[in-house]
Scaffold this motif. Structure first.
Motif, PDB file in Angstrom:
ATOM      1  N   VAL A   1      38.286  59.708  54.750  1.00 15.41           N
ATOM      2  CA  VAL A   1      37.671  60.639  53.808  1.00 15.41           C
ATOM      3  C   VAL A   1      36.708  59.793  52.962  1.00 15.41           C
ATOM      4  O   VAL A   1      37.118  58.806  52.351  1.00 15.41           O
ATOM      5  CB  VAL A   1      38.728  61.315  52.915  1.00 15.41           C
ATOM      6  CG1 VAL A   1      38.058  62.239  51.904  1.00 15.41           C
ATOM      7  CG2 VAL A   1      39.723  62.085  53.773  1.00 15.41           C
ATOM      8  N   VAL A   2      35.437  60.154  52.975  1.00 15.32           N
ATOM      9  CA  VAL A   2      34.385  59.296  52.431  1.00 15.32           C
ATOM     10  C   VAL A   2      33.909  59.808  51.078  1.00 15.32           C
ATOM     11  O   VAL A   2      33.720  61.014  50.885  1.00 15.32           O
ATOM     12  CB  VAL A   2      33.191  59.229  53.412  1.00 15.32           C
ATOM     13  CG1 VAL A   2      32.045  58.428  52.823  1.00 15.32           C
ATOM     14  CG2 VAL A   2      33.640  58.611  54.730  1.00 15.32           C
ATOM     15  N   ASN A   3      33.736  58.891  50.140  1.00 14.29           N
ATOM     16  CA  ASN A   3      33.114  59.206  48.859  1.00 14.29           C
ATOM     17  C   ASN A   3      31.601  59.220  49.064  1.00 14.29           C
ATOM     18  O   ASN A   3      31.000  58.203  49.393  1.00 14.29           O
ATOM     19  CB  ASN A   3      33.513  58.154  47.812  1.00 14.29           C
ATOM     20  CG  ASN A   3      32.987  58.479  46.423  1.00 14.29           C
ATOM     21  OD1 ASN A   3      31.830  58.827  46.246  1.00 14.29           O
ATOM     22  ND2 ASN A   3      33.830  58.324  45.426  1.00 14.29           N
TER      23      ASN A   3
ATOM     24  N   GLY B   1      32.038  54.589  50.024  1.00 12.96           N
ATOM     25  CA  GLY B   1      33.295  53.937  50.371  1.00 12.96           C
ATOM     26  C   GLY B   1      34.314  54.923  50.920  1.00 12.96           C
ATOM     27  O   GLY B   1      34.152  56.140  50.835  1.00 12.96           O
ATOM     28  N   VAL B   2      35.380  54.378  51.495  1.00 13.98           N
ATOM     29  CA  VAL B   2      36.461  55.204  52.028  1.00 13.98           C
ATOM     30  C   VAL B   2      37.418  55.544  50.885  1.00 13.98           C
ATOM     31  O   VAL B   2      37.967  54.645  50.245  1.00 13.98           O
ATOM     32  CB  VAL B   2      37.205  54.481  53.163  1.00 13.98           C
ATOM     33  CG1 VAL B   2      38.348  55.338  53.677  1.00 13.98           C
ATOM     34  CG2 VAL B   2      36.243  54.148  54.308  1.00 13.98           C
TER      35      VAL B   2
ATOM     36  N   PHE C   1      30.694  60.219  59.986  1.00  9.72           N
ATOM     37  CA  PHE C   1      31.119  59.018  59.255  1.00  9.72           C
ATOM     38  C   PHE C   1      31.985  58.114  60.128  1.00  9.72           C
ATOM     39  O   PHE C   1      31.767  56.911  60.198  1.00  9.72           O
ATOM     40  CB  PHE C   1      31.883  59.424  57.995  1.00  9.72           C
ATOM     41  CG  PHE C   1      31.181  60.460  57.167  1.00  9.72           C
ATOM     42  CD1 PHE C   1      30.071  60.129  56.422  1.00  9.72           C
ATOM     43  CD2 PHE C   1      31.620  61.769  57.156  1.00  9.72           C
ATOM     44  CE1 PHE C   1      29.408  61.081  55.663  1.00  9.72           C
ATOM     45  CE2 PHE C   1      30.974  62.731  56.405  1.00  9.72           C
ATOM     46  CZ  PHE C   1      29.856  62.388  55.654  1.00  9.72           C
ATOM     47  N   ALA C   2      32.972  58.711  60.765  1.00 10.94           N
ATOM     48  CA  ALA C   2      33.871  57.968  61.661  1.00 10.94           C
ATOM     49  C   ALA C   2      34.781  58.977  62.341  1.00 10.94           C
ATOM     50  O   ALA C   2      35.340  59.850  61.672  1.00 10.94           O
ATOM     51  CB  ALA C   2      34.699  56.941  60.890  1.00 10.94           C
ATOM     52  N   PRO C   3      34.946  58.882  63.641  1.00  5.92           N
ATOM     53  CA  PRO C   3      35.852  59.801  64.338  1.00  5.92           C
ATOM     54  C   PRO C   3      37.305  59.396  64.088  1.00  5.92           C
ATOM     55  O   PRO C   3      37.586  58.266  63.681  1.00  5.92           O
ATOM     56  CB  PRO C   3      35.468  59.609  65.806  1.00  5.92           C
ATOM     57  CG  PRO C   3      34.980  58.194  65.867  1.00  5.92           C
ATOM     58  CD  PRO C   3      34.304  57.925  64.559  1.00  5.92           C
TER      59      PRO C   3
ATOM     60  N   VAL D   1      32.518  52.740  57.620  1.00 11.82           N
ATOM     61  CA  VAL D   1      32.053  54.085  57.961  1.00 11.82           C
ATOM     62  C   VAL D   1      30.543  54.119  57.810  1.00 11.82           C
ATOM     63  O   VAL D   1      29.948  53.308  57.093  1.00 11.82           O
ATOM     64  CB  VAL D   1      32.693  55.157  57.057  1.00 11.82           C
ATOM     65  CG1 VAL D   1      34.179  55.254  57.294  1.00 11.82           C
ATOM     66  CG2 VAL D   1      32.398  54.871  55.581  1.00 11.82           C
ATOM     67  N   TYR D   2      29.928  55.065  58.501  1.00 16.33           N
ATOM     68  CA  TYR D   2      28.486  55.262  58.372  1.00 16.33           C
ATOM     69  C   TYR D   2      28.231  56.379  57.371  1.00 16.33           C
ATOM     70  O   TYR D   2      28.786  57.469  57.479  1.00 16.33           O
ATOM     71  CB  TYR D   2      27.868  55.639  59.718  1.00 16.33           C
ATOM     72  CG  TYR D   2      26.435  56.127  59.579  1.00 16.33           C
ATOM     73  CD1 TYR D   2      25.406  55.218  59.315  1.00 16.33           C
ATOM     74  CD2 TYR D   2      26.121  57.486  59.686  1.00 16.33           C
ATOM     75  CE1 TYR D   2      24.110  55.658  59.174  1.00 16.33           C
ATOM     76  CE2 TYR D   2      24.824  57.924  59.546  1.00 16.33           C
ATOM     77  CZ  TYR D   2      23.814  57.012  59.291  1.00 16.33           C
ATOM     78  OH  TYR D   2      22.528  57.437  59.132  1.00 16.33           O
TER      79      TYR D   2
END
Length: 550
Positions: A15-17, A22-23, A207-209, A218-219
């Motif tokens: 879960v991305v901010n 950041g994660v 972001f990331a699978p 993450v992207y």
């Protein structure tokens, strides 16, 4: 006989901010190799509860320090009345309950609402955080959503095609004290839409699978300048919260050292009491320096880490970035790099913010703001005002949008010269700025045109300050015209509607003699003449009230 757990694996999705990139945590997803255990769990609350326990144990095997998101069906919560087994599993894994968010998943149909709310209360009392999952694509009633008062709301990405709904949900989240997340984000366009609509968190293939191992990187697409307007009061601290590295207040220095040496990305550790309230803050560099000194390990390894910590710096979850800077500014310079703990209304730690994140965001907002200033008056342009109009519409606030200009300004320039005209515009801008108090915003949209956004109670003082002043340019007397549209909640959809309502009022004000002020109400015909005298050129077809009409 083979157990159902034999064919069950778990995947982790970050879960991305969206502000820091950041994660913010990891959602743990069940991935059965055979059968459909999730369908069975939907029908069997005991099985669903055991899945949640298995998810936490799977995360513990990977020794991740990130906050966790564990899925549980709404029917499971209502049936079990709480998650005692999950609470025990979290403690056994060496984690703290407030590091775990329970994602309550649909369906909600046929789930007893009273039993569900009582279970949510019990889970929250155990220390867990609450997330309402599947909003927009699920069947959660809006009244139930507000009664649950979740800490996080997760929207389905399909709702991004309806940005007004997402903005409205952000407003509701702000009222509830919740964060807004979008799940299922697959494209950069969706990510941009989520940001523009006010989402703070997101997750998805972009972001990331989901993966068997927690993702280290993450992207996050580059943020387009000006994509999200920043209120003058400063961005909320919620946008910058990072996961905190937490240990019990009784932890030894050796335990802290093991955590820091095994996690180079951790800048500090917060020691919390049993309720999750920060009691000491351990800064990475200062702590390791003390431990690496002569006899340092021998002196401190078995002693309480609190001896090497400092009083934590804390801010509430509703603080702004500027308020965090005020907290950082108090105290010695040697602590300016310390993380600031963010706490909820119970004083429990929900994460940390880093000074670098705040400074970067505030600097970017100032650069964008400066780029939009009118070079003559140094006032912001129309974009800043219209952005604030949209925010007030989304928040359901009543507001007044006014347009002001100089009467016959071309004649002023032709008769007194452009230098006198420029000085007059600067003087009007200064008068508006001085009259702007509280939530009033002033913009210079070019030439002799100004926009003013204020609360209704601020109208009369503002009008008096500019219309009663004796204006002149090059010794020639000058008058001003003011037009105002009052916008009640629901009367306009966005700033374009408000501007459209202002246009005929501007024309009516210019048709009056002397200093003039015309006021109308969005969605209603007619207007009131607050200042100025009528003449034969008054617009036809509009009801005109006497001066001073309320």
């Amino acid at each position: 006989m083979p157990s159902w757990t034999d064919s069950l694996r778990f995947a982790f999705q970050p879960v991305v901010n969206l502000t820091t990139g950041g994660v913010a945590g990891l959602e743990i997803l069940a991935r059965p190799e055979t059968g459909d255990i999730l369908a069975e769990a939907r029908r069997d609350p005991e099985l669903d509860g055991r899945l949640a326990v298995s998810a936490v144990r799977a995360a513990a095997r990977h020794e991740t320090l990130l906050p966790l998101y564990v899925n549980v069906f709404a029917g499971t919560l209502a049936d079990l009345g709480g998650l005692t087994s999950l609470h025990d599993a979290v403690r056994e894994a060496g984690r703290l309950p407030w590091e775990v968010t329970v994602d309550i998943c649909p369906p909600y149909t046929h789930v007893p609402q009273r039993a569900l709310l009582e279970a949510v209360h019990a889970v929250r009392e155990q220390g867990f955080r609450i997330c309402a999952d599947g909003i927009g694509d699920g069947d959660v009633p809006l009244r139930l959503l507000t009664d649950m008062a979740p800490d996080l709301v997760k929207l389905d990405a399909a709702l991004l095609a309806r940005p007004a709904a997402v903005r409205a949900m952000r407003t509701l989240c702000d009222e509830l004290g919740a964060l807004l997340s979008v799940e299922g984000v697959e494209t950069e366009l969706q990510c941009g839409a989520a940001l523009a609509a006010g989402a703070q968190l997101a997750q998805g293939e972009l972001f990331a699978p989901p993966a068997r191992l927690p993702a280290a990187d993450v992207y996050v697409p580059p943020r387009s300048p000006g994509l999200v307007a920043v209120p003058r009061s400063g961005p909320s601290v919620r946008e910058f919260v990072r996961p905190a590295a937490l240990l019990p207040a009784t932890a030894s220095a050796g335990q802290v050292r093991a955590l820091l040496t095994g996690s180079p990305e951790v800048s500090g550790v917060l020691l919390v009491d049993r309720a999750g309230v920060p009691v000491r803050s351990v800064h990475r560099s200062r702590f390791l320096l003390s431990m690496s000194g002569r006899y340092g390990h021998a002196l401190y390894a078995d002693r309480p880490a609190a001896k090497l910590g400092d009083t934590p710096r804390t801010v509430g979850i509703d603080a702004t970035a500027w308020e965090v800077l005020d907290v950082v500014a108090v105290g010695g310079r040697d602590r300016t790099s310390d993380d600031v703990a963010v706490v909820d209304r119970h004083g429990r730690c929900v994460g940390v913010v880093r000074l670098a994140d705040l400074v970067r965001a505030l600097a970017e907002s100032r650069v964008e703001e400066a780029a939009g200033l009118n070079p003559l008056t140094r006032l912001p342009g129309s974009d800043a005002i219209t952005g604030e109009v949209d925010r007030r519409i989304a928040a359901g606030r009543v507001f007044a949008l006014s347009w002001l200009d100089v009467d016959h300004f071309k004649q002023v320039n032709d008769g007194a010269g452009f230098a006198a005209g420029d000085e007059l515009i600067r003087a009007v801008g200064r008068a508006l700025q001085q009259a702007a108090v509280g939530a009033t915003r002033v913009g210079h949209i070019g030439g002799d045109d100004f926009l003013v956004l204020t609360d209704p109670e601020g109208l009369d003082p503002l009008a008096s300050s500019v219309l009663d002043a004796p204006w002149s340019a090059g010794g020639r007397p000058v008058t001003l015209s003011l037009a105002t549209v009052l916008c009640a909640p629901g009367s306009v959809m966005d700033h374009r509607d408000a501007a459209a309502g202002l246009a005929p009022l501007k024309k009516a004000a210019k048709a009056l003699r002397g200093a003039s002020w015309v006021l109308g109400r969005a969605g209603l015909s007619g207007f009131e003449i607050r200042r100025g005298a009528e003449d034969a050129s008054a617009p036809a077809g509009l009801a005109v009230a006497e001066p001073g009409g309320g």
